[in-house]
Design a protein around this motif. Structure first.
Motif, PDB file in Angstrom:
ATOM      1  N   ARG A 226       0.850  -1.192   0.000  1.00  0.00           N
ATOM      2  CA  ARG A 226       0.000   0.000   0.000  1.00  0.00           C
ATOM      3  C   ARG A 226       0.876   1.228   0.000  1.00  0.00           C
ATOM      4  O   ARG A 226       1.925   1.238   0.623  1.00  0.00           O
ATOM      5  CB  ARG A 226      -0.839  -0.014   1.280  1.00  0.00           C
ATOM      6  N   GLY A 229       1.089   5.932   4.053  1.00  0.00           N
ATOM      7  CA  GLY A 229       0.072   6.869   4.517  1.00  0.00           C
ATOM      8  C   GLY A 229       0.687   7.949   5.399  1.00  0.00           C
ATOM      9  O   GLY A 229       1.901   8.135   5.425  1.00  0.00           O
ATOM     10  N   MET A 230      -0.153   8.658   6.114  1.00  0.00           N
ATOM     11  CA  MET A 230       0.350   9.705   7.012  1.00  0.00           C
ATOM     12  C   MET A 230      -0.261   9.529   8.403  1.00  0.00           C
ATOM     13  O   MET A 230      -1.336   8.966   8.554  1.00  0.00           O
ATOM     14  CB  MET A 230      -0.003  11.090   6.461  1.00  0.00           C
ATOM     15  N   MET A 231       0.478   9.983   9.426  1.00  0.00           N
ATOM     16  CA  MET A 231      -0.064   9.970  10.778  1.00  0.00           C
ATOM     17  C   MET A 231      -0.759  11.310  11.011  1.00  0.00           C
ATOM     18  O   MET A 231      -0.254  12.354  10.606  1.00  0.00           O
ATOM     19  CB  MET A 231       1.054   9.780  11.810  1.00  0.00           C
ATOM     20  N   VAL A 232      -1.928  11.256  11.630  1.00  0.00           N
ATOM     21  CA  VAL A 232      -2.612  12.503  12.003  1.00  0.00           C
ATOM     22  C   VAL A 232      -2.548  12.643  13.520  1.00  0.00           C
ATOM     23  O   VAL A 232      -2.387  11.661  14.235  1.00  0.00           O
ATOM     24  CB  VAL A 232      -4.081  12.517  11.503  1.00  0.00           C
ATOM     25  N   GLU A 233      -2.665  13.885  13.991  1.00  0.00           N
ATOM     26  CA  GLU A 233      -2.462  14.163  15.422  1.00  0.00           C
ATOM     27  C   GLU A 233      -3.768  14.184  16.202  1.00  0.00           C
ATOM     28  O   GLU A 233      -3.752  14.066  17.416  1.00  0.00           O
ATOM     29  CB  GLU A 233      -1.741  15.504  15.600  1.00  0.00           C
ATOM     30  N   VAL A 235      -8.457  13.903  16.050  1.00  0.00           N
ATOM     31  CA  VAL A 235      -9.707  13.532  15.384  1.00  0.00           C
ATOM     32  C   VAL A 235     -10.085  14.620  14.364  1.00  0.00           C
ATOM     33  O   VAL A 235     -10.542  14.316  13.258  1.00  0.00           O
ATOM     34  CB  VAL A 235     -10.824  13.336  16.441  1.00  0.00           C
ATOM     35  N   LEU A 238      -8.059  14.233  11.259  1.00  0.00           N
ATOM     36  CA  LEU A 238      -8.525  13.052  10.528  1.00  0.00           C
ATOM     37  C   LEU A 238      -9.796  13.376   9.736  1.00  0.00           C
ATOM     38  O   LEU A 238      -9.909  13.078   8.549  1.00  0.00           O
ATOM     39  CB  LEU A 238      -8.786  11.898  11.512  1.00  0.00           C
ATOM     40  N   LEU A 242     -10.612  13.180   5.705  1.00  0.00           N
ATOM     41  CA  LEU A 242     -11.625  12.270   5.166  1.00  0.00           C
ATOM     42  C   LEU A 242     -12.742  13.026   4.444  1.00  0.00           C
ATOM     43  O   LEU A 242     -13.271  12.565   3.436  1.00  0.00           O
ATOM     44  CB  LEU A 242     -12.218  11.402   6.283  1.00  0.00           C
TER      45      LEU A 242
ATOM     46  N   VAL B 275      -8.221   3.826   7.660  1.00  0.00           N
ATOM     47  CA  VAL B 275      -7.871   4.591   8.858  1.00  0.00           C
ATOM     48  C   VAL B 275      -7.577   3.591   9.967  1.00  0.00           C
ATOM     49  O   VAL B 275      -8.350   2.648  10.177  1.00  0.00           O
ATOM     50  CB  VAL B 275      -9.041   5.509   9.288  1.00  0.00           C
ATOM     51  N   ILE B 277      -6.739   3.252  14.081  1.00  0.00           N
ATOM     52  CA  ILE B 277      -6.689   3.886  15.398  1.00  0.00           C
ATOM     53  C   ILE B 277      -6.179   2.831  16.373  1.00  0.00           C
ATOM     54  O   ILE B 277      -6.784   1.762  16.515  1.00  0.00           O
ATOM     55  CB  ILE B 277      -8.086   4.390  15.831  1.00  0.00           C
ATOM     56  N   PHE B 286      -0.478   0.322  10.981  1.00  0.00           N
ATOM     57  CA  PHE B 286      -0.186   1.690  10.537  1.00  0.00           C
ATOM     58  C   PHE B 286       0.554   1.718   9.201  1.00  0.00           C
ATOM     59  O   PHE B 286       0.418   2.654   8.428  1.00  0.00           O
ATOM     60  CB  PHE B 286       0.599   2.460  11.610  1.00  0.00           C
ATOM     61  N   ALA B 289      -2.105   1.655   6.450  1.00  0.00           N
ATOM     62  CA  ALA B 289      -3.213   2.604   6.573  1.00  0.00           C
ATOM     63  C   ALA B 289      -2.875   3.888   5.828  1.00  0.00           C
ATOM     64  O   ALA B 289      -1.712   4.255   5.694  1.00  0.00           O
ATOM     65  CB  ALA B 289      -3.476   2.896   8.046  1.00  0.00           C
ATOM     66  N   TYR B 291      -4.345   6.755   6.889  1.00  0.00           N
ATOM     67  CA  TYR B 291      -4.271   7.682   8.021  1.00  0.00           C
ATOM     68  C   TYR B 291      -4.126   6.883   9.307  1.00  0.00           C
ATOM     69  O   TYR B 291      -4.894   5.940   9.544  1.00  0.00           O
ATOM     70  CB  TYR B 291      -5.533   8.549   8.088  1.00  0.00           C
ATOM     71  N   GLY B 292      -3.170   7.261  10.123  1.00  0.00           N
ATOM     72  CA  GLY B 292      -2.985   6.607  11.410  1.00  0.00           C
ATOM     73  C   GLY B 292      -3.193   7.608  12.525  1.00  0.00           C
ATOM     74  O   GLY B 292      -2.773   8.766  12.423  1.00  0.00           O
ATOM     75  N   LEU B 293      -3.874   7.153  13.568  1.00  0.00           N
ATOM     76  CA  LEU B 293      -4.093   8.005  14.733  1.00  0.00           C
ATOM     77  C   LEU B 293      -3.729   7.167  15.956  1.00  0.00           C
ATOM     78  O   LEU B 293      -4.362   6.151  16.235  1.00  0.00           O
ATOM     79  CB  LEU B 293      -5.558   8.449  14.778  1.00  0.00           C
ATOM     80  N   VAL B 294      -2.663   7.609  16.653  1.00  0.00           N
ATOM     81  CA  VAL B 294      -2.209   6.876  17.828  1.00  0.00           C
ATOM     82  C   VAL B 294      -2.889   7.460  19.058  1.00  0.00           C
ATOM     83  O   VAL B 294      -2.876   8.679  19.252  1.00  0.00           O
ATOM     84  CB  VAL B 294      -0.672   6.990  17.989  1.00  0.00           C
ATOM     85  N   LEU B 300     -10.929   8.442  21.764  1.00  0.00           N
ATOM     86  CA  LEU B 300     -10.993   8.871  20.369  1.00  0.00           C
ATOM     87  C   LEU B 300     -12.303   8.467  19.681  1.00  0.00           C
ATOM     88  O   LEU B 300     -12.863   9.250  18.910  1.00  0.00           O
ATOM     89  CB  LEU B 300      -9.799   8.305  19.589  1.00  0.00           C
TER      90      LEU B 300
END
Lengths: 250, 308
Positions: A226, A229-233, A235, A238, A242, B275, B277, B286, B289, B291-294, B300
Motif C-alpha cells: 500500500r 500513509g500519514m499519521m494525524v495528530e 480527530v 482526521l 476524510l 484509517v 486507530i 499503521f 493505513a 491515516y494513522g491516529l495513535v 478517540l
C-alpha cells in the motif's frame, strides 16, 4: 462407523512465506512444516466422535512427499487409529486430491469424511465439496457444530450473516470451520506410542487413477504494498482529511 | 465464449457484491447470463436482470432450493453450464459451497477467489492468507472460477433483461434445513458495505464493542472484527474480516484496536481509504493505513462519533 480424515502437510502458519528465486513457487526449503490447522480441527472432531463411541475407527490419509509421515505420526499421537500415506512428487490440484480420496473412502468403506474447509497454503476451499460430488454424498461445509445420531448428521454451518443448521443421512462429507473445536495437544506417552504405529505407504501411481491436471501455476509474487500513509495528530485533522481530501464521508 | 454466473442472494435480494461479480464476468469478453437458484426468486431475478451487461437471467424457483441447499443447486448448475465456456460465482459462503461441487460434477478443476482477469484463461489469486499472489492458467474445457468480488468495480444498471424460468432439477440427497440464526442488525452487509468499522482485541470486551457499533451506525457502516476479537467472543464469527473470513472493499475502512496480522490485512486490502486507530504506535496496521491516529480508542471513538 469409520471416519476418514485427510491431513495436509503445509508450511507452518507462523512462517513468513516468500516467493522462490525464480518466482515460480513458494520458498519452502527450510520452512517449519505442520498439519494444516483446519485438518487438525477435523481430526479433533473425529477423535471426539470415537471417544463418544459413535465412530469405530479414525483413519488419517495424506497425499504428497514421504516427509508427510511426520504429520501422520502427529495425527496418530492425538488419537487416529491408522495412517495411510499416498506418495507422489507432484503437487495435486483439489479435483485430483478429491479423486484420490474418493478411491480411499470407497476402499475403506468409510461412512464419514471429515475435512478442513481449506488449506492455509493454497486457500482453495474445494476438496471436501468435490469429494462429496464424486461420491454422490451430501455435504455440510464450514461446520461449527456436528451431532451424529441414528444414521444422520446434524451440522450447524457458518454462512454469510449467521448460522444455518442442516441434517443429512450418512454417508456424508463434512468440512470444518475455525471454531468447531479446540484441537488438543498430544501427550508425550502418546507421541512415543504413535512412533510404533505403522503407516501404510503406497505410491500414487499404483492406484491406477487418471487424475485431473488442468491448472498451471505461472508465477508467485508478493502483493503490491500500500502507498505510504500519514499519521494525524487529532480527530479533527482526521475528519478534515476524510471530508475534504478523500471525500469518503460527508 | 459465454459465461454463466451463479448469483447468491439473501432475504429476497441478490447480495450487495453482485454488481462487482458481473463486472468480473464481463472482463472475460463473452456474453454474460445469470443463474438464480432458490425459492420465491422473482424479486432476485429482476434485480439481477437490471445489472448492466447481463444478457439474460435463468431462474430456478422451487422449494427444494430453500435454505441454499448445495446438492440440488450444484446439480442444476452443472446441467445449465453445458453450453457455456465459463462458470462464475462470488466467493461468498454460498458460492464456496456450491461451485466446487458443480465443478467436480462437470469433471473440471476450479480456480478460487480470483482478484484479476489477465485473459480468459489466466487469473491472479491470493494464496497463503494473502501473503502471496499466484498467477494461474487453467486449461480445462470449461473454466469454473470463484471471484473475490471486492477486487472488481461494480457495473451500473440497465433496463431489465429477459428472465427465463427453468424446470426444477437436482436432488436434495436427503438434506433438510433444520434452522437458521441470521443476524438482522439492520446494518449493511460487510462484503458490499461502502464504509466498514472493525474492532480488534484492543476493544477489550463485548460491552466495549458498543463504541465501535455507535461509530458504525453514525456512518451507516457495516461492523467487522479481527480474528482475535472473534476468538475472544466480542462479536459473532461472521463478523471476521480476513483471508478465512469476509473480504471487504469499502470506500472507507476504519480499523480500531487492530494490530494488523497478515490474514486480516488480506481481508481489507481492497479498501480505498484505510484509517487505523491504535494505542501502539508500532502496530503493523499503521504501515497499511492511509491515516494513522495513535491514542486511546476509548477517548478517540466517542470524540469521532460525536463530531460526525
Amino acid at each position: 462407523m469409520k471416519i476418514i480424515v485427510p491431513v495436509k502437510r503445509v508450511i507452518d502458519h507462523a512462517v513468513r512465506v516468500r516467493p522462490s528465486a525464480d518466482g515460480r513457487s513458494v520458498e519452502a526449503a527450510s520452512a517449519t512444516m505442520a498439519i494444516n490447522p483446519f485438518c487438525e480441527i477435523a481430526l479433533e472432531e473425529a477423535v471426539r466422535l470415537k471417544e463418544q463411541g459413535i465412530a469405530s475407527e479414525v483413519v488419517v490419509v495424506s497425499i504428497g512427499e514421504p516427509a508427510a509421515q511426520e504429520q501422520l505420526k502427529a495425527a496418530l499421537a492425538v488419537g487416529a487409529d491408522r495412517a495411510l500415506l499416498i506418495t507422489t512428487e507432484k503437487a495435486l490440484e483439489p479435483l485430483a486430491v478429491a479423486q484420490v480420496l474418493a478411491h480411499v473412502v470407497a476402499e475403506e468403506g468409510a461412512e464419514l469424511a471429515l475435512l478442513g474447509k481449506q488449506a492455509i497454503d493454497s486457500d482453495d476451499n474445494q476438496t471436501g465439496q468435490m469429494l462429496a460430488a464424486l461420491l454422490g454424498w451430501p455435504q455440510a461445509t464450514f461446520a461449527s457444530k456436528v451431532v451424529i445420531n441414528e444414521g444422520r448428521a446434524t451440522v450447524t454451518r457458518e454462512v454469510d450473516g449467521g448460522l444455518r443448521t442442516l441434517s443429512m443421512p450418512l454417508p456424508a462429507v463434512i468440512t470444518t470451520d475455525l471454531r468447531l473445536n479446540e484441537p488438543r495437544y498430544a501427550r508425550l506417552p502418546d507421541i512415543m506410542k504413535a512412533r510404533k504405529k505403522p503407516i501404510d505407504q503406497r505410491e500414487l501411481s499404483a492406484l491406477g487413477l487418471e487424475l485431473s491436471s488442468q491448472v498451471e501455476l505461472l508465477a508467485i509474487e508478493e502483493p503490491q504494498p500500500r502507498q505510504a500513509g500519514m499519521m494525524v495528530e487529532s480527530v479533527d485533522e482526521l475528519l478534515e482529511q476524510l471530508k475534504n481530501i478523500d471525500k469518503v464521508i460527508l | 465464449m459465454s459465461t454463466l454466473v451463479l448469483m447468491a442472494h439473501r432475504d429476497g435480494h441478490i447480495i450487495g457484491s453482485s454488481a462487482r461479480l458481473i463486472s468480473a464476468a464481463l472482463q472475460l469478453g463473452g456474453e454474460v447470463d445469470v443463474l438464480v437458484i432458490g425459492h420465491q426468486m422473482a424479486g432476485c431475478a429482476r434485480e439481477a436482470a437490471a445489472l448492466a451487461g447481463v444478457n439474460k437471467v435463468l431462474v430456478a424457483d422451487d422449494a427444494r432450493y430453500a435454505g441454499d441447499i448445495a446438492e440440488p443447486a450444484a446439480a442444476l448448475l452443472a446441467e445449465q453450464a453445458k453450453p457455456y465456456t465459463h462458470v462464475l460465482a462470488s466467493a461468498s459462503c454460498y458460492g464456496k459451497d456450491v461451485l466446487p461441487r458443480a465443478a467436480a460434477l462437470l469433471g473440471v478443476s476450479q480456480v478460487s477467489e480470483i482478484i484479476e482477469v489477465i485473459d480468459e484463461a489466466t487469473f491472479k489469486r491470493p494464496v497463503h492468507a494473502g501473503s502471496l499472489i499466484a498467477t494461474v492458467r487453467v486449461d480445462a474445457p470449461k473454466k469454473v472460477i470463484s471471484v473475490r468480488s471486492t477486487a472488481f468495480e461494480p457495473v451500473g444498471e440497465q433496463p431489465e433483461a429477459e428472465c427465463i424460468a427453468l424446470d426444477p432439477y437436482g436432488e436434495t440427497l436427503g438434506v433438510q434445513l433444520e434452522g437458521e440464526e441470521l443476524n438482522r442488525s439492520g446494518r449493511p452487509e460487510l462484503m458490499g458495505a461502502r464504509v466498514v468499522v472493525s474492532g480488534g482485541r484492543g476493544v477489550g470486551s463485548r460491552e466495549n464493542f458498543a463504541l465501535v457499533e455507535a461509530l458504525a451506525d453514525k456512518l451507516e457502516a457495516a461492523v467487522g472484527a479481527s480474528r482475535a476479537a472473534v476468538d475472544a467472543g466480542y462479536v459473532p464469527n461472521d463478523f471476521q474480516v480476513g483471508q478465512t473470513g469476509k473480504v471487504v472493499a469499502p470506500d472507507l475502512y476504519i480499523a480500531v484496536g487492530i494490530s494488523g496480522a497478515m490474514q486480516h490485512l488480506a481481508g481489507m486490502q481492497g479498501a480505498k481509504v484505510v484509517v487505523a486507530i491504535n494505542r501502539d504506535a508500532d502496530a503493523p496496521i499503521f504501515a497499511n493505513a492511509d491515516y494513522g491516529l495513535v491514542g486511546d480508542l476509548f477517548e478517540l471513538l466517542p470524540e469521532l462519533t460525536a463530531k460526525l
